[in-house]
Design a protein around this motif. Sequence first.
Motif, mmCIF file in Angstrom:
data_model
loop_
_atom_site.group_PDB
_atom_site.id
_atom_site.type_symbol
_atom_site.label_atom_id
_atom_site.label_comp_id
_atom_site.label_asym_id
_atom_site.label_seq_id
_atom_site.Cartn_x
_atom_site.Cartn_y
_atom_site.Cartn_z
ATOM 1 N N SER A 122 -1.437 20.829 -31.467
ATOM 2 C CA SER A 122 -2.007 22.424 -32.398
ATOM 3 C C SER A 122 -0.773 23.807 -32.650
ATOM 4 N N GLY A 123 0.229 23.203 -32.113
ATOM 5 C CA GLY A 123 1.160 24.860 -32.097
ATOM 6 C C GLY A 123 1.480 25.678 -31.933
ATOM 7 N N HIS A 124 0.202 26.188 -30.976
ATOM 8 C CA HIS A 124 0.250 27.621 -30.358
ATOM 9 C C HIS A 124 -0.128 27.030 -29.075
ATOM 10 N N PHE A 125 0.025 28.407 -28.555
ATOM 11 C CA PHE A 125 -0.406 28.614 -26.673
ATOM 12 C C PHE A 125 -1.932 28.613 -26.582
ATOM 13 N N VAL A 126 -1.976 26.897 -25.254
ATOM 14 C CA VAL A 126 -3.569 26.503 -25.079
ATOM 15 C C VAL A 126 -3.978 26.943 -23.728
ATOM 16 N N TYR A 127 -4.667 27.442 -23.763
ATOM 17 C CA TYR A 127 -5.265 28.092 -22.509
ATOM 18 C C TYR A 127 -4.983 27.051 -21.217
ATOM 19 N N PRO A 128 -4.341 27.042 -20.126
ATOM 20 C CA PRO A 128 -3.907 26.239 -19.609
ATOM 21 C C PRO A 128 -4.985 25.943 -18.457
ATOM 22 N N TRP A 129 -6.118 24.550 -19.002
ATOM 23 C CA TRP A 129 -7.395 24.386 -18.178
ATOM 24 C C TRP A 129 -7.505 23.791 -17.317
ATOM 25 N N PRO A 130 -6.167 22.833 -17.123
ATOM 26 C CA PRO A 130 -5.497 22.168 -15.646
ATOM 27 C C PRO A 130 -5.723 22.272 -14.601
ATOM 28 N N MET A 131 -5.524 23.554 -14.239
ATOM 29 C CA MET A 131 -5.343 24.585 -13.135
ATOM 30 C C MET A 131 -6.778 24.486 -12.995
#
Length: 151
Positions: A115-124
């Motif tokens: 995506s080229g931008h920061f993605v919220y770290p949902w795996p946590m």
Amino acid sequence: MAAAPEMRASDGDRDRVAAALREHVAEGRLTIDEFNERLEQVYQSRTYGELAKLTSDLPEIDLHRLPASTTDSARRPRPARRDDKARAGLKAAWTAWAGASAVNWMIWLIVGVSSGHFVYPWPMWVMGPWGVILLINTMAGTAGQSRRRDT
């Protein structure tokens, strides 16, 4: 008071004679066929006299100190205990947690890079609660095992 031979035997009496016969088989005094014959007769017996006839040609066995089971235990592998099963279950749960966490973080990384931008770290949110529950179970299981060893 000694039991008279004509006195009726109880289920417990028959079970004790059956246990003694099993020990005699383990010691090699009886063959399996002889054991099966006598065991059938044990549960058909009604009196102490009938039970006594089934073991009259065999030496007395102290069922509180079983010689066959103590000598066989050195030769046989130890059966799985409940602690071993619990430990294996915890290991499997941690392995599943680590595998699922790794897959989720890889998906997060691929989505973030593509995506080229920061993605919220949902795996946590996947690994966090699951990991906390596993940690509590692990610590409770370890504490329970040490308590059992102390008693």
